[in-house]
Scaffold this active site. Sequence first.
Site, PDB file in Angstrom:
ATOM      1  N   HIS A 110      51.090  37.567  53.857  1.00 25.61           N
ATOM      2  CA  HIS A 110      49.805  37.249  54.489  1.00 25.61           C
ATOM      3  C   HIS A 110      50.123  36.197  55.552  1.00 25.61           C
ATOM      4  O   HIS A 110      51.023  35.365  55.343  1.00 25.61           O
ATOM      5  CB  HIS A 110      48.825  36.584  53.522  1.00 25.61           C
ATOM      6  CG  HIS A 110      48.468  37.380  52.313  1.00 25.61           C
ATOM      7  ND1 HIS A 110      49.234  37.385  51.189  1.00 25.61           N
ATOM      8  CD2 HIS A 110      47.394  38.167  52.064  1.00 25.61           C
ATOM      9  CE1 HIS A 110      48.649  38.155  50.278  1.00 25.61           C
ATOM     10  NE2 HIS A 110      47.540  38.646  50.784  1.00 25.61           N
ATOM     11  N   ASP A 118      50.573  32.779  54.151  1.00 22.83           N
ATOM     12  CA  ASP A 118      51.738  32.525  53.281  1.00 22.83           C
ATOM     13  C   ASP A 118      52.884  31.947  54.101  1.00 22.83           C
ATOM     14  O   ASP A 118      53.630  31.108  53.632  1.00 22.83           O
ATOM     15  CB  ASP A 118      52.327  33.814  52.684  1.00 22.83           C
ATOM     16  CG  ASP A 118      51.349  34.623  51.891  1.00 22.83           C
ATOM     17  OD1 ASP A 118      50.403  34.044  51.368  1.00 22.83           O
ATOM     18  OD2 ASP A 118      51.574  35.853  51.797  1.00 22.83           O
ATOM     19  N   GLU A 170      48.239  49.685  44.035  1.00 18.89           N
ATOM     20  CA  GLU A 170      48.813  48.657  43.157  1.00 18.89           C
ATOM     21  C   GLU A 170      48.610  49.053  41.696  1.00 18.89           C
ATOM     22  O   GLU A 170      47.504  49.388  41.261  1.00 18.89           O
ATOM     23  CB  GLU A 170      48.176  47.287  43.413  1.00 18.89           C
ATOM     24  CG  GLU A 170      48.755  46.262  42.443  1.00 18.89           C
ATOM     25  CD  GLU A 170      48.395  44.832  42.735  1.00 18.89           C
ATOM     26  OE1 GLU A 170      48.409  44.437  43.909  1.00 18.89           O
ATOM     27  OE2 GLU A 170      48.105  44.096  41.780  1.00 18.89           O
ATOM     28  N   HIS A 222      45.964  47.085  39.780  1.00 16.63           N
ATOM     29  CA  HIS A 222      44.592  47.387  40.230  1.00 16.63           C
ATOM     30  C   HIS A 222      44.127  48.716  39.642  1.00 16.63           C
ATOM     31  O   HIS A 222      42.944  48.891  39.351  1.00 16.63           O
ATOM     32  CB  HIS A 222      44.525  47.444  41.754  1.00 16.63           C
ATOM     33  CG  HIS A 222      44.841  46.133  42.403  1.00 16.63           C
ATOM     34  ND1 HIS A 222      44.828  45.955  43.765  1.00 16.63           N
ATOM     35  CD2 HIS A 222      45.184  44.930  41.873  1.00 16.63           C
ATOM     36  CE1 HIS A 222      45.142  44.701  44.051  1.00 16.63           C
ATOM     37  NE2 HIS A 222      45.370  44.060  42.915  1.00 16.63           N
ATOM     38  N   ASP A 246      52.246  48.662  45.533  1.00 17.05           N
ATOM     39  CA  ASP A 246      52.457  47.309  45.023  1.00 17.05           C
ATOM     40  C   ASP A 246      52.793  47.468  43.547  1.00 17.05           C
ATOM     41  O   ASP A 246      51.940  47.866  42.740  1.00 17.05           O
ATOM     42  CB  ASP A 246      51.202  46.450  45.183  1.00 17.05           C
ATOM     43  CG  ASP A 246      51.207  45.673  46.493  1.00 17.05           C
ATOM     44  OD1 ASP A 246      52.119  45.902  47.309  1.00 17.05           O
ATOM     45  OD2 ASP A 246      50.304  44.850  46.698  1.00 17.05           O
ATOM     46  N   ASP A 281      49.399  40.468  37.519  1.00 16.49           N
ATOM     47  CA  ASP A 281      50.527  40.641  38.454  1.00 16.49           C
ATOM     48  C   ASP A 281      51.878  40.353  37.803  1.00 16.49           C
ATOM     49  O   ASP A 281      52.694  39.600  38.337  1.00 16.49           O
ATOM     50  CB  ASP A 281      50.364  39.728  39.680  1.00 16.49           C
ATOM     51  CG  ASP A 281      49.278  40.201  40.621  1.00 16.49           C
ATOM     52  OD1 ASP A 281      48.994  41.400  40.659  1.00 16.49           O
ATOM     53  OD2 ASP A 281      48.712  39.339  41.327  1.00 16.49           O
TER      54      ASP A 281
HETATM   55  C1  XLS Z   1      45.385  40.869  45.299  1.00 20.16           C
HETATM   56  C2  XLS Z   1      46.133  41.783  46.152  1.00 20.16           C
HETATM   57  C3  XLS Z   1      46.766  41.143  47.366  1.00 20.16           C
HETATM   58  C4  XLS Z   1      47.153  42.182  48.373  1.00 20.16           C
HETATM   59  C5  XLS Z   1      47.408  41.652  49.733  1.00 20.16           C
HETATM   60  O1  XLS Z   1      45.021  41.184  44.172  1.00 20.16           O
HETATM   61  O2  XLS Z   1      47.069  42.425  45.343  1.00 20.16           O
HETATM   62  O3  XLS Z   1      47.824  40.332  47.010  1.00 20.16           O
HETATM   63  O4  XLS Z   1      48.289  42.901  47.964  1.00 20.16           O
HETATM   64  O5  XLS Z   1      46.332  40.980  50.246  1.00 20.16           O
HETATM   65 CA    CA Z   2      48.626  43.832  45.929  1.00 24.30          CA
HETATM   66 CA    CA Z   3      47.009  42.213  42.453  1.00 20.93          CA
END
Ligand code: XLS
Ligand code: CA
Ligand code: CA
Length: 437
Positions: A100, A103, A267, A270, A295, A308
């Site tokens: 990001h 970051d 992801e 998610h 992801d 995560d």
């Molecule tokens: C948050 C997301 C974030 C995205 C990028 O839950 O995973 O990290 O990957 O903004």
């Molecule tokens: Ca992510």
């Molecule tokens: Ca995430």
Amino acid sequence: MTEFYPNIPKIRYEGSKSKNPLSFRFYNPEEVIAGKTMRDHLRFAMSYWHTMVAEGTDIFGSGTIDKKYGATDPLEQAKNKARASFELMDKLDIDFFCFHDRDIAPEGATLEESNKNLDAIADVLEEGMKKYNKKLLWGTANLFSNRRYMNGAGTSPNADVFAYAAAQIKKALEVTVRLGGEGYVFWGGREGYETLLNTDMAFEQANMARLMRMTVDYGRSIGFTGDFYIEPKPKEPMKHQYDFDVATVMAFLKTYGLEKDFKMNVEANHATLAQHTFQHELRVAAINGAFGSVDANRGDTLLGWDTDQFPTDVYDSTLAMYEIIKAGGFTKGGLNFDSKARRASNAPEDVFYSYISGMDCFALGLKMAYKLIEDGRIDNFVSDRYATFKEGIGAKIVAGEVSMADLEKYALEKGEVKAQSGRQELLESILNDILFG
Ligand code: XLS
Ligand code: CA
Ligand code: CA
């Protein structure tokens, strides 16, 4: 040159018999599988935010992990962080990274100062990328941390916030293009709502589409040839996120005529928060022609939030790699570890153990997925399961050659149908056989 991880050697493949915790047991980057090296199949990426920035804070406590990189001045710290990131990627043999905007460089007192900080760090990143031969998988803008975004960015009820978000995306995209990024991600952040008592949902979604259209047009106008992604997530931080899951996002893209411009960044965690499997989300993306990037992480079966965690479940990585291979594999996307070491794993070596186990888990998944495909029993079962549509009445249904009346006549003549077993248990034991046999 200062070393940031002086006690960590370059991590090498030593094979499955090795007991050296700082070695790969399964990830052998140059090993060729089905005509492609593991490196090219997997396209591993480091997530800058978890790996280089996150200090292990949670809502009950402050940081447990030192991410100061020997500096106190924020810009100096950002420069050292960038240098450390290349040492880490080099030692782990990771080819890509993702970030990001906030970051990599600190937010300044004004937008102008933030942009200046970004340019200064882009210089350091550019240099490191050349020196270590590393690539940017994707960039994105953090449109959720600053208080101005508390009601969303593209879906904020305030036009000034929308404008600020657009300006931030514009710059993040420019930096992504400058660094040769292969993708740009929209993750919803706070694009959602808490209560309909204060929300015009239709207006917010149309605004989000306006922002995305502007971003695509601007990106293409400055020479961005990479992929734009949406990363679905059902909840957290908002109660309702507009990009709930892949199917919801596909409907949104089609409503606003954006389906040709975006692919999915799926992801794992998610998917499970949306009460889907990781494979389900990958399959929905693939059948909609929208599979892009991944992801890779996992949640915790007992916790309902976005933990995560680094992936270690080989069943999951096998079935995910199976979907990815069937979708044609990665082109511009890759496997980004949007994963963090646990708060209590606070020593520098813990981040190396984490990546090694995640990379080995997906290397094993890749190998096992090819075993599954070569074995053929599962693919053949699925194909045979639909055999009645390959000839006779089934083939006519598929070809659109029969009416309801024709089908009624057929059913009346045919009588009761045979209820055909789905054989789930048999297939699950075949999977075990392939994995462990
Ligand atoms: C948050 C997301 C974030 C995205 C990028 O839950 O995973 O990290 O990957 O903004
Ligand atoms: Ca992510
Ligand atoms: Ca995430």
